[in-house]
Design a protein around this motif. Structure first.
Motif, PDB file in Angstrom:
ATOM      1  N   ILE A  87      47.130  35.130  57.971  1.00  0.00           N
ATOM      2  CA  ILE A  87      46.274  36.296  58.185  1.00  0.00           C
ATOM      3  C   ILE A  87      44.828  35.820  58.327  1.00  0.00           C
ATOM      4  O   ILE A  87      44.383  34.941  57.583  1.00  0.00           O
ATOM      5  N   ILE A  88      44.106  36.381  59.309  1.00  0.00           N
ATOM      6  CA  ILE A  88      42.676  36.132  59.469  1.00  0.00           C
ATOM      7  C   ILE A  88      41.949  37.444  59.232  1.00  0.00           C
ATOM      8  O   ILE A  88      42.260  38.460  59.865  1.00  0.00           O
ATOM      9  N   ARG A  89      40.990  37.438  58.309  1.00  0.00           N
ATOM     10  CA  ARG A  89      40.217  38.639  58.003  1.00  0.00           C
ATOM     11  C   ARG A  89      38.722  38.302  57.984  1.00  0.00           C
ATOM     12  O   ARG A  89      38.338  37.253  57.477  1.00  0.00           O
ATOM     13  N   LYS A  90      37.903  39.236  58.506  1.00  0.00           N
ATOM     14  CA  LYS A  90      36.452  39.106  58.368  1.00  0.00           C
ATOM     15  C   LYS A  90      36.023  39.909  57.148  1.00  0.00           C
ATOM     16  O   LYS A  90      36.371  41.084  57.013  1.00  0.00           O
ATOM     17  N   LEU A  91      35.276  39.267  56.238  1.00  0.00           N
ATOM     18  CA  LEU A  91      34.861  39.906  54.993  1.00  0.00           C
ATOM     19  C   LEU A  91      33.352  39.838  54.829  1.00  0.00           C
ATOM     20  O   LEU A  91      32.699  38.907  55.316  1.00  0.00           O
ATOM     21  N   SER A  92      32.811  40.825  54.124  1.00  0.00           N
ATOM     22  CA  SER A  92      31.406  40.803  53.707  1.00  0.00           C
ATOM     23  C   SER A  92      31.349  40.552  52.211  1.00  0.00           C
ATOM     24  O   SER A  92      32.040  41.238  51.441  1.00  0.00           O
ATOM     25  N   GLU A 136      28.760  37.411  56.067  1.00  0.00           N
ATOM     26  CA  GLU A 136      30.106  37.590  56.595  1.00  0.00           C
ATOM     27  C   GLU A 136      30.818  36.249  56.647  1.00  0.00           C
ATOM     28  O   GLU A 136      30.216  35.220  57.011  1.00  0.00           O
ATOM     29  N   ILE A 137      32.081  36.279  56.268  1.00  0.00           N
ATOM     30  CA  ILE A 137      32.913  35.080  56.338  1.00  0.00           C
ATOM     31  C   ILE A 137      34.242  35.434  56.981  1.00  0.00           C
ATOM     32  O   ILE A 137      34.643  36.605  57.008  1.00  0.00           O
ATOM     33  N   LEU A 138      34.905  34.432  57.503  1.00  0.00           N
ATOM     34  CA  LEU A 138      36.293  34.581  57.921  1.00  0.00           C
ATOM     35  C   LEU A 138      37.181  34.025  56.826  1.00  0.00           C
ATOM     36  O   LEU A 138      36.937  32.934  56.299  1.00  0.00           O
ATOM     37  N   LEU A 139      38.203  34.796  56.487  1.00  0.00           N
ATOM     38  CA  LEU A 139      39.176  34.368  55.489  1.00  0.00           C
ATOM     39  C   LEU A 139      40.487  34.059  56.198  1.00  0.00           C
ATOM     40  O   LEU A 139      41.014  34.886  56.943  1.00  0.00           O
ATOM     41  N   PHE A 140      40.991  32.850  55.996  1.00  0.00           N
ATOM     42  CA  PHE A 140      42.301  32.441  56.506  1.00  0.00           C
ATOM     43  C   PHE A 140      43.231  32.350  55.298  1.00  0.00           C
ATOM     44  O   PHE A 140      42.979  31.555  54.386  1.00  0.00           O
ATOM     45  N   ALA A 141      44.279  33.152  55.273  1.00  0.00           N
ATOM     46  CA  ALA A 141      45.137  33.200  54.092  1.00  0.00           C
ATOM     47  C   ALA A 141      46.610  33.151  54.475  1.00  0.00           C
ATOM     48  O   ALA A 141      47.012  33.607  55.554  1.00  0.00           O
ATOM     49  N   PRO A 207      38.082  31.645  65.610  1.00  0.00           N
ATOM     50  CA  PRO A 207      39.142  32.651  65.801  1.00  0.00           C
ATOM     51  C   PRO A 207      38.844  33.909  64.986  1.00  0.00           C
ATOM     52  O   PRO A 207      38.744  33.849  63.766  1.00  0.00           O
ATOM     53  N   TYR A 208      38.694  35.049  65.659  1.00  0.00           N
ATOM     54  CA  TYR A 208      38.294  36.277  64.966  1.00  0.00           C
ATOM     55  C   TYR A 208      39.467  37.202  64.647  1.00  0.00           C
ATOM     56  O   TYR A 208      39.408  37.952  63.674  1.00  0.00           O
ATOM     57  N   VAL A 209      40.474  37.195  65.471  1.00  0.00           N
ATOM     58  CA  VAL A 209      41.598  38.108  65.243  1.00  0.00           C
ATOM     59  C   VAL A 209      42.875  37.444  65.736  1.00  0.00           C
ATOM     60  O   VAL A 209      42.880  36.756  66.757  1.00  0.00           O
ATOM     61  N   MET A 210      43.961  37.628  64.973  1.00  0.00           N
ATOM     62  CA  MET A 210      45.224  36.951  65.283  1.00  0.00           C
ATOM     63  C   MET A 210      46.380  37.919  65.060  1.00  0.00           C
ATOM     64  O   MET A 210      46.382  38.694  64.096  1.00  0.00           O
ATOM     65  N   ARG A 211      47.365  37.899  65.952  1.00  0.00           N
ATOM     66  CA  ARG A 211      48.570  38.707  65.807  1.00  0.00           C
ATOM     67  C   ARG A 211      49.792  37.848  66.134  1.00  0.00           C
ATOM     68  O   ARG A 211      49.727  36.957  66.986  1.00  0.00           O
ATOM     69  N   HIS A 212      50.895  38.160  65.465  1.00  0.00           N
ATOM     70  CA  HIS A 212      52.139  37.418  65.691  1.00  0.00           C
ATOM     71  C   HIS A 212      53.273  38.418  65.908  1.00  0.00           C
ATOM     72  O   HIS A 212      53.398  39.398  65.164  1.00  0.00           O
ATOM     73  N   PHE A 213      54.114  38.145  66.922  1.00  0.00           N
ATOM     74  CA  PHE A 213      55.228  39.035  67.243  1.00  0.00           C
ATOM     75  C   PHE A 213      56.513  38.222  67.433  1.00  0.00           C
ATOM     76  O   PHE A 213      56.544  37.299  68.254  1.00  0.00           O
ATOM     77  N   PRO A 214      57.569  38.545  66.683  1.00  0.00           N
ATOM     78  CA  PRO A 214      58.852  37.878  66.921  1.00  0.00           C
ATOM     79  C   PRO A 214      59.486  38.386  68.216  1.00  0.00           C
ATOM     80  O   PRO A 214      59.232  39.522  68.651  1.00  0.00           O
ATOM     81  N   ILE A 215      60.290  37.536  68.842  1.00  0.00           N
ATOM     82  CA  ILE A 215      61.044  37.906  70.041  1.00  0.00           C
ATOM     83  C   ILE A 215      62.536  37.769  69.720  1.00  0.00           C
ATOM     84  O   ILE A 215      62.949  36.739  69.171  1.00  0.00           O
ATOM     85  N   PRO A 216      63.345  38.774  70.044  1.00  0.00           N
ATOM     86  CA  PRO A 216      64.793  38.635  69.815  1.00  0.00           C
ATOM     87  C   PRO A 216      65.342  37.417  70.548  1.00  0.00           C
ATOM     88  O   PRO A 216      65.045  37.205  71.729  1.00  0.00           O
TER      89      PRO A 216
END
Length: 331
Positions: A87-92, A136-141, A207-216
């Motif tokens: 997960i990538i999140r921008k936090l204050s 502001e920071i980016l959090l990678f978790a 990297p500011y925003v990330m999404r993941h999608f499984p494929i059948p």
């Protein structure tokens, strides 16, 4: 006369595992990126699912065979944390929080001002802006439990994990190293693989925003062959309309993320300026043409050409992630 970046005894093995394969690259030199050797092994369905190790014993046995075949006993390794776990999140946060206090502060805020969809995260941070009151920071978790399962697996096989990374950063690192990046660029990276798609939007190298999608993935609808060079080739034998529906769904998700970045994150003031398509999907060329037809954005790919050519010939493009991972901490 040229010199290798690493002495042979110090070269690190770079592992990329996903639900359908194990791959590795050993880098010979970083600029230009040239691979010393590489390898690939197919993983049957059910051993890794949604980024989590389901059948630890079978995976250990397969990797153990790979270690023998690839002659990489007792080597230091890097590996990618599965995209589905990240997960990538921008936090204050308050400006007075210093770098050495960051992790302690974030742990205290978990469950109150910071909410993640899992407990006991392992994380990293990247500073963005600081106005004197807040920064502001980016959090990678990622969930520590599942990340450590991979590290423990490698350790149990007498490999030595020295670093972990995420796939968008690995791919961007290679993209940057090959001098493909432009100034003031907002790059949309789409990693289209056989069993999943990962999307990530970068501003410059961040990297500011990330999404993941499984494929059948139904293995009985694919014919798999091993080529002379040991690489795997997949040919789809099922109903072509099923793949067409999959591609349409992913194209819709790509459009949604582009709009989210432009309007929700930036109030219409920023937009994606380029799309980088990569991945190991056997029909990536078909996907590339569909993306070019449907999106009004310049689309590019990474072509290795004379790059990454080792003793065994040209590194296949599905090893791009391993190659980008190999560039970590060597620039």
């Amino acid at each position: 006369m040229s010199f290798s970046l690493f002495s042979p005894k110090n070269r690190i093995i770079n592992f990329v595992l996903n639900e359908h394969s194990i791959r590795f690259v050993e880098l010979k030199q970083a600029n230009p990126p040239i691979a010393q050797k590489w390898g690939e092994r197919f993983l049957p369905p059910g051993i890794i699912s949604d980024g989590k190790i389901i059948d630890f014993e079978s995976l250990a046995n397969i990797i153990d065979e790979c270690i023998d075949e690839w002659k990489i006993h007792k080597r230091s390794i890097r590996f990618l944390v599965p995209d589905s776990l990240v997960i990538i999140r921008k936090l204050s946060i308050p400006s007075e929080i210093q770098a050495d206090e960051m992790k302690g502060f974030l742990y205290l805020e978990l469950g109150t001002s910071i909410h993640l969809p899992f407990e006991d995260p392992v994380f990293d941070t990247f500073p963005l802006t600081d106005n004197g009151k807040t920064k502001e920071i980016l959090l990678f978790a990622a969930p520590e439990k599942y990340v450590m399962e991979y590290a423990d697996l490698f350790t149990s096989l007498k490999l030595i994990p020295v670093a972990a990374d995420i796939s968008p950063l690995a791919l961007y690192r290679l993209y940057f190293q090959m001098d493909l990046a432009s100034q003031n660029e907002n790059l949309f990276i789409v990693q289209f693989d056989l069993t999943s798609v990962t999307m990530c939007i970068f501003e410059e190298a961040i990297p500011y925003v990330m999404r993941h999608f499984p494929i059948p993935f139904e293995i009985n609808k694919w014919e798999m062959n091993k080529e002379k060079d040991g690489m795997l080739e997949f040919k789809y034998m099922g109903d072509a309309s099923e793949l067409a529906y999959q591609f349409e769904d992913i194209l819709k998700e790509m459009n949604k993320l582009i709009d989210f970045y432009r309007y929700s994150l930036n109030n219409g003031k920023k937009e994606v300026t380029k799309l980088l398509l990569s991945g190991d999907h056997p029909l990536l060329q078909v996907i590339l043409e569909k993306v070019k037809d449907r999106l009004d954005i310049p689309v590019t790919t990474i072509s290795l050409d004379s790059y990454a050519k080792g003793k065994a010939g040209m590194v296949p493009t599905r090893h791009l992630l391993s190659l980008g991972l190999a560039l970590k901490e060597v620039q």
